[in-house]
Design a protein around this motif. Structure first.
Motif: not given
Length: 161
Positions: A88-89, A92-96, A111-113
């Motif tokens: 979760a931390r 948000s960087k993945v798409k960029t 994200s929850n693996q």
């Protein structure tokens, strides 16, 4: 000649012994679609690369694959699913990051693996190949040149199976 036969026998034994069913788990794509992993079309080989934005070897591997991806697509029928395991931390960087790298792959967000755990994947980078509904190949870590072994395996599954 005997090396080729021995390699082929070893390949089929390893493939047979490793074959693992796909888990019935749904994950989101980067574009927001939901995919049930057990229902992905694997009539042609599917490469699933588990990675994260903070993992340097993961970045190296996916970039090396990207450098050859277009040529590989001309040579073989396969799909590549780049499965981000960012929590979760950092999710948000993945798409960029994907956009800045210009990766043409379908990106899954785990994200929850849940998918990672269901496939018993403990470290990244970790690449698996799925063919006909089974995990038939697995590779942990990355060293330059590993991508060449990966396409070699894809070609074997395109021709031998």
């Amino acid at each position: 000649m005997s090396k080729i036969i021995l390699s082929a026998i070893l390949f089929f034994l390893v493939s047979f012994c490793y074959a693992q069913d796909l888990p019935n788990i749904s994950v989101n794509t980067l574009s927001g679609d939901r995919i049930n992993f057990s229902k992905i079309d694997s009539s042609n080989p599917v490469i699933v690369s588990f990675w994260a934005t903070w993992c340097l070897p993961c970045m190296e591997e996916l970039t090396a694959i990207n450098d050859k991806y277009e040529d590989w697509q001309k040579e073989s029928n396969f799909t590549l699913l780049a499965t981000a395991t960012d929590d979760a931390r950092t999710v948000s960087k993945v798409k960029t990051l994907v956009k800045s790298k210009g990766w043409p792959y379908t990106v899954l967000l785990d994200s929850n693996q849940t998918l990672k755990r269901a496939l018993n994947i403990n470290s990244i980078p970790h690449v698996i190949i799925i063919h006909k509904g089974k995990v038939v190949y697995s590779h942990i870590g990355y060293s330059p040149g590993d991508e060449d072994e990966l396409i070699k395996k894809i070609k074997e599954y395109n021709t031998a199976h």
